[in-house]
Scaffold this motif. Sequence first.
Motif, short mmCIF file in Angstrom:
data_model
loop_
_atom_site.label_atom_id
_atom_site.label_comp_id
_atom_site.label_asym_id
_atom_site.label_seq_id
_atom_site.Cartn_x
_atom_site.Cartn_y
_atom_site.Cartn_z
N MET A 1 0.85 -1.18 0.00
CA MET A 1 0.00 0.00 0.00
C MET A 1 0.89 1.23 0.00
O MET A 1 1.89 1.29 0.70
CB MET A 1 -0.91 -0.02 1.23
N SER A 2 0.50 2.25 -0.74
CA SER A 2 1.29 3.48 -0.80
C SER A 2 1.14 4.26 0.49
O SER A 2 0.23 4.03 1.29
CB SER A 2 0.82 4.33 -1.98
N GLU A 3 2.05 5.20 0.70
CA GLU A 3 1.98 6.03 1.90
C GLU A 3 0.69 6.83 1.91
O GLU A 3 0.07 7.01 2.96
CB GLU A 3 3.20 6.96 1.96
N SER B 1 -2.07 4.57 3.03
CA SER B 1 -1.93 4.34 4.46
C SER B 1 -2.43 5.55 5.25
O SER B 1 -3.12 5.41 6.26
CB SER B 1 -0.47 4.04 4.80
N THR B 2 -2.07 6.73 4.78
CA THR B 2 -2.50 7.97 5.44
C THR B 2 -4.01 8.10 5.40
O THR B 2 -4.64 8.48 6.40
CB THR B 2 -1.84 9.19 4.77
N LEU C 1 -6.21 5.69 5.20
CA LEU C 1 -6.79 4.73 6.14
C LEU C 1 -6.66 5.22 7.57
O LEU C 1 -7.59 5.10 8.37
CB LEU C 1 -6.11 3.36 5.99
N GLU C 2 -5.49 5.76 7.89
CA GLU C 2 -5.27 6.27 9.24
C GLU C 2 -6.24 7.42 9.54
O GLU C 2 -6.85 7.47 10.61
CB GLU C 2 -3.82 6.74 9.37
#
Length: 94
Positions: A1-3, A6-7, A9-10
């Motif tokens: 998953m790309s950053e 991920s961001t 999702l967070e």
Amino acid sequence: MSETGSTELELADWRAKIDAIDEQIVKLISERAAAATAIGEIKHRSGLAVYEPQREQSVFAHVKRVNPGPLPDQEMQHIYERLIDVMRSLQKKS
């Protein structure tokens, strides 16, 4: 998953948490409003003034005393000033 993924999702997780907290806050504000309405009815029956500056100062002091942070006491008081304004309006309508 790309950053970025991920961001996102967070952020989505934190926003879902905020939504759940907001639901709790709305329920508690509604409970507080019901209590304020009941108090307003008692004040009207008893001929008491709706505005009680000493009681408001007591509420502010209590809120500051129990405030765990990270919100500074002054900011918490600002929130409660507005909340009390709204509750006072409810009492006037009772």
